[in-house]
Design a protein around this motif. Structure first.
Motif, PDB file in Angstrom:
ATOM      1  N   ALA A  50       0.843  -1.194   0.000  1.00 53.11           N
ATOM      2  CA  ALA A  50       0.000   0.000   0.000  1.00 53.11           C
ATOM      3  C   ALA A  50       0.877   1.242   0.000  1.00 53.11           C
ATOM      4  O   ALA A  50       1.664   1.457   0.920  1.00 53.11           O
ATOM      5  CB  ALA A  50      -0.924   0.006   1.213  1.00 53.11           C
ATOM      6  N   ASP A  51       0.768   2.040  -1.070  1.00 46.69           N
ATOM      7  CA  ASP A  51       1.462   3.313  -1.204  1.00 46.69           C
ATOM      8  C   ASP A  51       2.967   3.148  -0.950  1.00 46.69           C
ATOM      9  O   ASP A  51       3.632   2.376  -1.643  1.00 46.69           O
ATOM     10  CB  ASP A  51       0.827   4.358  -0.293  1.00 46.69           C
ATOM     11  CG  ASP A  51       1.173   5.785  -0.714  1.00 46.69           C
ATOM     12  OD1 ASP A  51       2.107   6.350  -0.116  1.00 46.69           O
ATOM     13  OD2 ASP A  51       0.546   6.309  -1.654  1.00 46.69           O
ATOM     14  N   GLY A  84      -2.999   2.264  -4.018  1.00 40.34           N
ATOM     15  CA  GLY A  84      -3.027   3.499  -3.247  1.00 40.34           C
ATOM     16  C   GLY A  84      -3.107   4.697  -4.151  1.00 40.34           C
ATOM     17  O   GLY A  84      -3.172   4.570  -5.382  1.00 40.34           O
ATOM     18  N   ASP A 121      -5.335   4.445   2.096  1.00 43.11           N
ATOM     19  CA  ASP A 121      -4.685   3.396   1.301  1.00 43.11           C
ATOM     20  C   ASP A 121      -4.623   2.087   2.085  1.00 43.11           C
ATOM     21  O   ASP A 121      -4.810   1.006   1.525  1.00 43.11           O
ATOM     22  CB  ASP A 121      -3.268   3.834   0.907  1.00 43.11           C
ATOM     23  CG  ASP A 121      -3.269   5.030  -0.029  1.00 43.11           C
ATOM     24  OD1 ASP A 121      -4.244   5.192  -0.785  1.00 43.11           O
ATOM     25  OD2 ASP A 121      -2.297   5.799   0.001  1.00 43.11           O
TER      26      ASP A 121
END
Length: 213
Positions: free
Chosen positions: A31-32, A50, A82
Motif C-alpha cells: 500500500a502506497d 493506493g 490506502d
C-alpha cells in the motif's frame, strides 16, 4: 485463497525487521509507500495500490514495473485510506490469515484506525494480526489459542464496551468468567506460563496485544 496468508505492507514504520516476517509463499499487497519499501528490497508485490502521494513519479513507475498488478486511486476521490483499501481487498479474498506490517507508526490517528480494522476482519471471519518489531495485535472473539512467540507480555483490552465470560488458561494471572469494561487496565501485562495459552470469552471483542520492550 483459503490456504494463503496475505501480507499487507503499508507505509508506516518499517525496517529490516519487516523482511523476516514475509514468507516466500505469502500473497503480498503493498500500500502506497509500503509498495516502494517492498520493491526496494527485491520483493515483488502481487498487488500495489493506493493514491501514491507518498512517492515520486519516478518511484511510482518503479513500483508499477516491479508489481504484478498496480491499482492507482485519485487522492481526493476515494473514501478510504490506502491501508483500508488494501485491508478490504485482502478480506474480500477470504485468506487463511491477514498480517499487516507498517500499520503502527508515529501517527496515532492512523495507528488507532488500523487497529480498528481488526474488527472488520473479525466480522468477516478472517483471522488477522498487526505486527511490528515490538508487537503482535489481534482480536479474540469466542476462543483464541496463543503459542509463545517470544513476547514478554500479553495484554487484554476490550474493543467493545464490555467483554464478558473471559477465562484464561495457561497464563500467569488466570481469569475465570471475568468481565472487563472498556477503560479498565486489569488485563495489562499478563504472561504465558509455558508454550501455549487459551483465551475464551462469552461476549464482546477483546484486543490481544503481545509485546516486548
Amino acid at each position: 485463497m483459503k490456504d494463503k496468508r496475505i501480507v499487507i505492507v503499508t507505509g508506516g514504520r518499517l525496517g529490516d525487521w519487516t523482511l523476516p516476517l514475509i514468507a516466500p509463499d505469502d500473497y503480498i499487497i503493498g500500500a502506497d509507500a509500503g509498495a516502494l519499501f517492498l520493491v526496494r528490497h527485491g520483493i515483488r508485490p502481487d498487488i500495489a495500490l493506493g493514491d501514491f502521494d507518498s512517492v515520486t513519479a519516478e518511484e511510482f513507475e518503479w513500483i508499477r514495473r516491479n508489481s504484478a498488478e498496480t491499482h492507482a486511486y485519485d487522492p481526493v476521490d476515494k473514501d478510504y485510506t490506502d491501508t483500508e483499501l488494501a485491508w478490504r481487498l485482502a478480506v474480500s479474498k477470504g485468506p487463511r490469515e491477514i498480517m499487516m506490517v507498517g500499520a503502527l507508526g508515529t501517527r496515532f490517528d492512523h495507528t488507532l484506525a488500523n487497529v480498528h480494522l481488526l474488527r472488520f476482519a473479525a466480522r468477516e471471519g478472517v483471522p488477522a494480526v498487526l505486527a511490528d518489531e515490538h508487537n503482535r495485535i489481534r482480536i479474540a472473539s469466542g476462543e483464541l489459542r496463543l503459542t509463545n512467540g517470544g513476547f514478554a507480555y500479553i495484554s487484554l483490552l476490550p474493543l467493545t464496551e464490555t467483554v464478558t465470560g473471559i477465562t484464561l488458561t495457561g497464563f500467569q494471572y488466570p481469569l475465570n468468567e471475568a468481565t472487563i469494561e472498556i477503560g479498565q487496565s486489569i488485563g495489562i501485562s499478563n504472561k504465558l506460563l509455558g508454550e501455549e495459552g487459551t483465551i475464551v470469552l462469552s461476549e464482546g471483542l477483546l484486543l490481544v496485544i503481545e509485546s516486548r520492550d
